[in-house]
Design a protein around this motif. Structure first.
Motif, PDB file in Angstrom:
ATOM      1  N   LEU A 185       0.863  -1.171   0.000  1.00 41.08           N
ATOM      2  CA  LEU A 185       0.000   0.000   0.000  1.00 41.08           C
ATOM      3  C   LEU A 185       0.901   1.223   0.000  1.00 41.08           C
ATOM      4  N   SER A 186       0.680   2.128  -0.941  1.00 40.84           N
ATOM      5  CA  SER A 186       1.479   3.355  -0.989  1.00 40.84           C
ATOM      6  C   SER A 186       0.583   4.508  -1.421  1.00 40.84           C
ATOM      7  N   ILE A 187       1.103   5.714  -1.233  1.00 38.16           N
ATOM      8  CA  ILE A 187       0.360   6.920  -1.588  1.00 38.16           C
ATOM      9  C   ILE A 187       1.107   7.612  -2.717  1.00 38.16           C
ATOM     10  N   SER A 188       0.401   7.888  -3.805  1.00 32.21           N
ATOM     11  CA  SER A 188       1.023   8.527  -4.962  1.00 32.21           C
ATOM     12  C   SER A 188       1.223  10.018  -4.681  1.00 32.21           C
ATOM     13  N   PRO A 189       2.046  10.694  -5.497  1.00 33.22           N
ATOM     14  CA  PRO A 189       2.200  12.146  -5.328  1.00 33.22           C
ATOM     15  C   PRO A 189       0.878  12.909  -5.454  1.00 33.22           C
ATOM     16  N   LYS A 190      -0.109  12.340  -6.153  1.00 28.23           N
ATOM     17  CA  LYS A 190      -1.428  12.968  -6.285  1.00 28.23           C
ATOM     18  C   LYS A 190      -2.369  12.547  -5.163  1.00 28.23           C
ATOM     19  N   GLU A 191      -1.828  11.843  -4.155  1.00 29.52           N
ATOM     20  CA  GLU A 191      -2.552  11.370  -2.983  1.00 29.52           C
ATOM     21  C   GLU A 191      -3.601  10.305  -3.287  1.00 29.52           C
ATOM     22  N   ASP A 192      -3.413   9.565  -4.358  1.00 33.26           N
ATOM     23  CA  ASP A 192      -4.208   8.365  -4.583  1.00 33.26           C
ATOM     24  C   ASP A 192      -3.578   7.236  -3.780  1.00 33.26           C
ATOM     25  N   LEU A 193      -4.377   6.262  -3.400  1.00 34.77           N
ATOM     26  CA  LEU A 193      -3.847   5.063  -2.755  1.00 34.77           C
ATOM     27  C   LEU A 193      -3.550   4.040  -3.839  1.00 34.77           C
ATOM     28  N   THR A 227      -1.772 -17.640 -10.022  1.00 30.83           N
ATOM     29  CA  THR A 227      -2.955 -18.480 -10.186  1.00 30.83           C
ATOM     30  C   THR A 227      -2.473 -19.894 -10.459  1.00 30.83           C
ATOM     31  N   GLN A 228      -3.291 -20.868 -10.156  1.00 31.33           N
ATOM     32  CA  GLN A 228      -2.900 -22.248 -10.411  1.00 31.33           C
ATOM     33  C   GLN A 228      -2.804 -22.541 -11.908  1.00 31.33           C
ATOM     34  N   GLN A 229      -3.595 -21.846 -12.716  1.00 34.73           N
ATOM     35  CA  GLN A 229      -3.582 -22.103 -14.152  1.00 34.73           C
ATOM     36  C   GLN A 229      -2.732 -21.108 -14.927  1.00 34.73           C
ATOM     37  N   GLY A 230      -2.708 -19.850 -14.502  1.00 35.06           N
ATOM     38  CA  GLY A 230      -2.126 -18.809 -15.335  1.00 35.06           C
ATOM     39  C   GLY A 230      -0.748 -18.331 -14.987  1.00 35.06           C
ATOM     40  N   GLY A 231      -0.143 -18.833 -13.927  1.00 39.88           N
ATOM     41  CA  GLY A 231       1.204 -18.402 -13.588  1.00 39.88           C
ATOM     42  C   GLY A 231       1.228 -17.149 -12.740  1.00 39.88           C
ATOM     43  N   ASN A 232       2.299 -16.376 -12.894  1.00 37.35           N
ATOM     44  CA  ASN A 232       2.559 -15.193 -12.086  1.00 37.35           C
ATOM     45  C   ASN A 232       2.159 -13.925 -12.802  1.00 37.35           C
ATOM     46  N   GLY A 233       1.827 -12.908 -12.014  1.00 36.92           N
ATOM     47  CA  GLY A 233       1.513 -11.617 -12.589  1.00 36.92           C
ATOM     48  C   GLY A 233       1.723 -10.509 -11.573  1.00 36.92           C
ATOM     49  N   ILE A 234       1.498  -9.295 -12.021  1.00 32.03           N
ATOM     50  CA  ILE A 234       1.613  -8.102 -11.186  1.00 32.03           C
ATOM     51  C   ILE A 234       0.261  -7.407 -11.185  1.00 32.03           C
ATOM     52  N   LEU A 235      -0.212  -7.042 -10.003  1.00 33.34           N
ATOM     53  CA  LEU A 235      -1.484  -6.328  -9.931  1.00 33.34           C
ATOM     54  C   LEU A 235      -1.241  -4.879  -9.531  1.00 33.34           C
ATOM     55  N   TYR A 236      -2.152  -4.037  -9.976  1.00 34.00           N
ATOM     56  CA  TYR A 236      -2.082  -2.595  -9.730  1.00 34.00           C
ATOM     57  C   TYR A 236      -3.506  -2.124  -9.523  1.00 34.00           C
ATOM     58  N   MET A 237      -3.770  -1.497  -8.382  1.00 35.88           N
ATOM     59  CA  MET A 237      -5.096  -0.959  -8.086  1.00 35.88           C
ATOM     60  C   MET A 237      -4.923   0.455  -7.546  1.00 35.88           C
ATOM     61  N   ARG A 238      -5.686   1.389  -8.094  1.00 39.59           N
ATOM     62  CA  ARG A 238      -5.639   2.781  -7.626  1.00 39.59           C
ATOM     63  C   ARG A 238      -6.994   3.117  -7.026  1.00 39.59           C
ATOM     64  N   PHE A 239      -6.966   3.742  -5.821  1.00 39.38           N
ATOM     65  CA  PHE A 239      -8.181   4.088  -5.103  1.00 39.38           C
ATOM     66  C   PHE A 239      -8.184   5.566  -4.754  1.00 39.38           C
ATOM     67  N   ASN A 240      -9.380   6.154  -4.711  1.00 39.92           N
ATOM     68  CA  ASN A 240      -9.549   7.508  -4.206  1.00 39.92           C
ATOM     69  C   ASN A 240      -9.250   7.469  -2.706  1.00 39.92           C
ATOM     70  N   SER A 241      -8.392   8.350  -2.237  1.00 37.09           N
ATOM     71  CA  SER A 241      -7.992   8.300  -0.830  1.00 37.09           C
ATOM     72  C   SER A 241      -9.091   8.793   0.121  1.00 37.09           C
ATOM     73  N   PHE A 242     -10.075   9.506  -0.389  1.00 38.77           N
ATOM     74  CA  PHE A 242     -11.135  10.011   0.481  1.00 38.77           C
ATOM     75  C   PHE A 242     -12.122   8.919   0.866  1.00 38.77           C
ATOM     76  N   ASP A 243     -12.679   8.224  -0.138  1.00 42.00           N
ATOM     77  CA  ASP A 243     -13.725   7.242   0.158  1.00 42.00           C
ATOM     78  C   ASP A 243     -13.383   5.817  -0.289  1.00 42.00           C
ATOM     79  N   LEU A 244     -12.138   5.596  -0.726  1.00 40.17           N
ATOM     80  CA  LEU A 244     -11.638   4.277  -1.129  1.00 40.17           C
ATOM     81  C   LEU A 244     -12.345   3.709  -2.353  1.00 40.17           C
ATOM     82  N   ARG A 245     -12.920   4.567  -3.198  1.00 39.14           N
ATOM     83  CA  ARG A 245     -13.509   4.073  -4.448  1.00 39.14           C
ATOM     84  C   ARG A 245     -12.407   3.660  -5.407  1.00 39.14           C
ATOM     85  N   ALA A 246     -12.586   2.523  -6.057  1.00 38.74           N
ATOM     86  CA  ALA A 246     -11.600   2.037  -7.034  1.00 38.74           C
ATOM     87  C   ALA A 246     -11.622   2.933  -8.265  1.00 38.74           C
TER      88      ALA A 246
END
Length: 191
Positions: A49-57, A65-84
C-alpha cells in the motif's frame, strides 16, 4: 488530506490469499470506510500500500494463479472514500520468469510447486517507486524457504524490476540474477 487518517490493508488467514480488505480510520480510530479487494482466483502472499504524489492510494504486488502463472497487480483508489479508480492484472511472460535459470533450477521449482506450474514462483514486491508521469516501478525478489537437516533458512533469488504505466499496464521489465542464502540468521555471500 491524510493528517489524522490511518489507512491499512489486511488479508485473510492462510490459505485465503485472495481475501484482502482496505480500511480507512479517522484520527480517533473510528473506521470510516472499507473496501474488499476483488482478486477473484488470483492469490497474493503480500500486497503493498502506498500513496502517490497525487494522494491516490496504490495497491500493488505479485499474484499467482494455479492455471495462469505469475503476474503483477495494480489498483488505484480515491484516498477520500476508497472508491476504485483503476484495476489492472498483468500476467508475466513465463520466459521472463525463468530467464537465466538452469534446466535443473526449473525442474526443482516445478517439484517444489507440486508440478502444478513450473513458473508459479513467490515474487515478493519490496519497493514501489512512484514516477512523475503517474507510473510506478516495482522492485521485488524471489524468496523461498528451505531446510537442510534440522536447520531452515531462506534463499533469495533474482531481483525483478517491473515498470507499470499510469494506467497500470506492463510497460517493461528486467531481471537481475543472484543467489544468496540465510541460514540461522547468517547471510551467505552472493554467488
Amino acid at each position: 488530506m491524510f493528517i489524522g487518517n490511518i489507512i491499512n490493508i489486511a488479508k485473510g488467514r492462510y490459505p485465503d490469499y485472495n481475501n484482502y480488505t482496505l480500511y480507512k480510520f479517522d484520527s480517533k480510530g473510528t473506521q470510516r470506510f472499507s473496501r474488499k479487494l476483488k482478486l477473484d482466483e488470483r492469490k497474493s502472499i503480500r500486497l503493498n500500500l502506498s500513496i502517490s504524489p497525487k494522494e491516490d492510494l496504490l495497491v500493488s504486488g505479485a499474484f499467482y494463479t494455479q492455471q495462469g502463472g505469475n503476474g503483477i497487480l495494480y489498483m488505484r483508489f480515491n484516498s477520500f472514500d476508497l472508491r476504485a479508480q483503476k484495476t489492472a492484472f498483468n500476467l508475466l511472460d513465463p520466459e521472463y520468469i525463468v530467464q537465466g535459470y538452469s534446466v535443473t533450477d526449473v525442474k526443482r521449482v516445478s517439484n517444489q510447486n507440486n508440478n502444478v506450474n513450473p513458473y508459479n514462483l513467490p515474487i515478493n514486491v519490496q519497493e514501489v517507486i512512484h514516477r512523475p508521469d503517474g507510473g510506478v516501478i516495482l522492485l521485488g525478489e524471489r524468496l523461498m524457504k528451505y531446510s537442510v537437516d534440522a536447520l531452515s533458512g531462506f534463499f533469495f533469488g533474482e531481483i525483478f524490476i517491473i515498470h507499470l504505466d499510469e494506467k497500470g499496464n506492463l510497460d517493461w521489465n528486467r531481471k537481475i540474477m543472484r543467489k544468496q542464502q540465510v541460514l540461522n540468521g547468517f547471510h551467505s555471500p552472493e554467488r
